[in-house]
Enzyme design. Structure first.
Site, PDB file in Angstrom:
ATOM      1  N   CYS A   2       0.692  -0.909   0.177  1.00 59.06           N
ATOM      2  CA  CYS A   2       0.063  -0.039  -0.287  1.00 59.06           C
ATOM      3  C   CYS A   2       0.881   1.303  -0.453  1.00 59.06           C
ATOM      4  O   CYS A   2       1.800   1.363   0.010  1.00 59.06           O
ATOM      5  CB  CYS A   2      -0.289  -0.159   1.302  1.00 59.06           C
ATOM      6  N   LYS A 581       1.706  -2.076  -8.067  1.00 61.20           N
ATOM      7  CA  LYS A 581       3.420  -2.196  -8.882  1.00 61.20           C
ATOM      8  C   LYS A 581       4.416  -2.622  -8.323  1.00 61.20           C
ATOM      9  O   LYS A 581       5.360  -3.226  -8.236  1.00 61.20           O
ATOM     10  CB  LYS A 581       3.944  -0.664  -9.025  1.00 61.20           C
TER      11      LYS A 581
END
Ligand code: GLU
Length: 586
Positions: A2, A581
């Site tokens: 996160c 990502k």
């Protein structure tokens, strides 16, 4: 996994400071977002599912605020599960990165009347902190007691409605602290600090840090003050301008020729890695996702071009090779972000087996870089699209240069990168290429399944192509080694099924052509890319033969197809569903 961001200091606009930072951290997770801030000794929160907005509809001025972008691991994507999470009294708020592996056990420490407002593991931490603060601890003391109870790789930031203080703790999962005239900041990556802080330090492991308007202090879990690591200037990041491009993926694909040229000018880095390879008996390359396919192609090149004993293993399956590792085995960890949990775990395992461990990494201030004995920069520049494009080609560029210079090859051949760069530029400017991509993408966009084959390094290219199509367009794409097709997967081919055939290696030109014929004979819509394998395919793109550099060019073609299929299906290739990502959880 996160994005986390917090600040404490001068009074500032929460949407401008935390909101803009969350936008730049969104690549780490984008299920939902949330912010908590102190206003007149009370905590106020906002949390929503979906992407971080570009403009915020709420206004708030505060001296202390913390935000989060989530990638759900426990509990669905709902407003209630979005962070921040509060304790039962609403006095404590936290944001969290990671997985609390012993959450069930920790829940047993809480009073049986504790009411949970979410399904997350995170909320348990908030309640544990809340109980300690209610019995007199400061937020820093509470975190010192609670954080060591958590199993797994976690980072937690906590605030208390009664203090202008941020408390933070991390175990492997990274946090970077920034300081400057505006106050103190804490972030999951250094880039979000740009324009806000002047200097930064990496938050130490096994410590709790306390940020207030005057600066930062670190404490051991026993309360002893600890020295902070050396500070560095905050990296200067250019604003993320798309220019004339519609998406970062398009921009980053277009960046690739210049990037390869820059790599070709930096053979010093390659020479250092070659030295490491030449002095090892064998090499294990490891990565995740596209980086794993780069590792596979790299292992093929090291074996066939340099004559080196080399294998590739997915970082998440590293245990398969660890029994055979020793101090003569060089482990090359390949990663864009340098924060991928599976890679870091593989690196630690390799170190425990006394292997020299190096990393081929894009983000050189990352955890992988800190863990490695030596760091080799990919030089891809910042990659914003969640889909790896230029970082993948940068990995291939470096590995090809290394294979061209090591072992039995030992011939200086830097032209391969330049040739690949020029061929990419030619393709990008060619109307024939655009028409080809448009034709095959239209067929793929209208199909449920696509199969992709290749042989030798072409198998790795096929795997990367299938991954890119899946991620960008959600079309089911599956790669097979060309010769394996007839051993089962060919049963899946129906009339009209699109089949991409990558012919990368002239040694296998005939074999790959035969596999394509087998697909065609079952009615498959065959798309031949690369070396000339005859004119029977339904669509063909014959490319110049650049030897092993063909793989780079063919990956470039696959990227363009995946991107176009995504657009045809009205999807945003920069932010595919369910992905992030930097995958910092196991
Ligand atoms: N495990 C937490 C959750 O599912 C945190 C996930 C994250 O790192 O975003 O909410």
């Amino acid at each position: 996994m996160c994005g986390i961001f917090g600040y404490v200091g001068n009074e500032q606009s929460v949407p401008i400071v935390v909101g803009s930072a969350l936008k730049s951290l969104e690549y780490r997770g984008y299920d939902s977002w949330g912010i908590v801030w102190r206003e007149a000794d009370r905590l106020k929160t906002i949390k929503r599912i979906g992407r971080v907005p570009t403009t915020f509809t709420f206004e708030a001025i505060s001296r202390t605020a913390v935000g989060h972008t989530r990638w759900a691991t426990h509990g669905g994507v709902t407003d209630a599960n979005a962070h921040p999470h509060l304790d039962s009294t609403g006095r404590i708020a936290i944001v969290h990165n990671g997985i609390v592996e012993n959450v069930a056990e920790l829940r047993a420490h809480l009073s049986s009347t504790t009411r949970f407002a979410s399904e997350t593991d995170t909320e348990t931490i908030a309640h544990l902190l809340g109980e300690r603060v209610s019995s007199g601890d400061t937020i820093v003391e509470a975190l010192r007691a609670v954080f060591p109870m958590l199993k797994g790789q976690n980072a937690v930031i906590a605030i208390d409605q009664h203090e202008e203080v941020i408390a933070a703790a991390m175990n492997v999962s990274p946090l970077v602290i920034g300081t400057g005239v505006q106050g103190a900041f804490i972030s999951s990556d250094p880039f979000a600090l740009a324009g806000k802080a002047e200097t930064m330090v990496i938050a130490p492991n096994h410590a709790v840090v306390r940020l207030d308007a005057n600066g930062v202090t670190a404490f051991g879990y026993d309360g002893r003050e600890l020295p902070l690591p050396d500070s560095h200037p905050v990296p200067d990041v250019s604003p993320d301008e798309l220019g004339d491009f519609s998406h970062f993926m398009a921009k980053e694909m277009a960046d690739q020729p210049a990037m390869l040229m820059a790599q070709a000018d930096d053979m010093g880095t390659v020479a250092r890695l070659v030295e490491r390879i030449d002095s090892a008996q064998s090499v294990v390359l490891t990565g995740c996702g596209s980086a794993f396919y780069a590792a596979r192609i790299g292992a093929t090149w090291l074996t066939t071009i340099s004559g080196k004993r080399a294998i590739a293993v997915a970082a998440s399956e590293f245990d398969e090779v660890s029994p055979f590792l020793d101090n003569q085995t060089l482990v090359i960890a390949i990663t864009q972000s340098g924060e991928t949990a599976d890679i870091l775990e593989a690196m630690r395992s390799a170190k425990a087996h006394d292997c020299p461990v190096v990393t081929l990494v894009n983000v050189v201030h990352s955890s992988a870089a800190r863990l490695a004995d030596d760091v080799f920069a990919l030089m891809a520049g910042r990659e914003r699209s969640v889909l790896a494009t230029k970082s993948m080609v940068a990995m291939l560029g470096r590995l090809l240069s290394v294979a061209s210079l090591s072992g039995k090859s030992a011939i200086e051949d830097t032209h391969r990168l330049t040739e690949a760069a020029l061929a990419m530029e030619d393709l990008a400017g060619s109307p024939k290429f655009t028409a080809f991509v448009s034709t095959v993408s239209t067929v793929i966009a209208g199909s449920e399944h696509v199969y992709v084959i290749g042989k030798g390094d072409g198998y790795g290219v096929a795997q990367e192509a299938a991954l890119k199509i899946k991620e960008a367009s959600y079309v089911h794409a599956e790669a097979f080694a060309a010769g394996e097709l007839k051993h089962g997967a060919i049963a899946l081919i129906e009339p009209g099924t699109p089949c991409l055939v990558f012919a990368t290696d002239r040694r296998f030109q005939t074999d790959t052509g035969l596999s394509a014929q087998e697909l065609k004979s079952r009615g498959g819509y065959t798309i031949a890319i690369g070396l000339d394998i005859g004119d029977s395919a339904d669509a063909r793109l014959v490319l110049p033969d650049l030897g092993p550099a063909n793989a780079l060019l063919h990956v470039f073609v696959a990227q363009h197809i995946a991107f176009t299929v995504a657009l045809l299906r009205n999807l945003d290739p920069d932010f595919p569903r369910n992905l992030a990502k930097s995958v910092t959880v196991k």
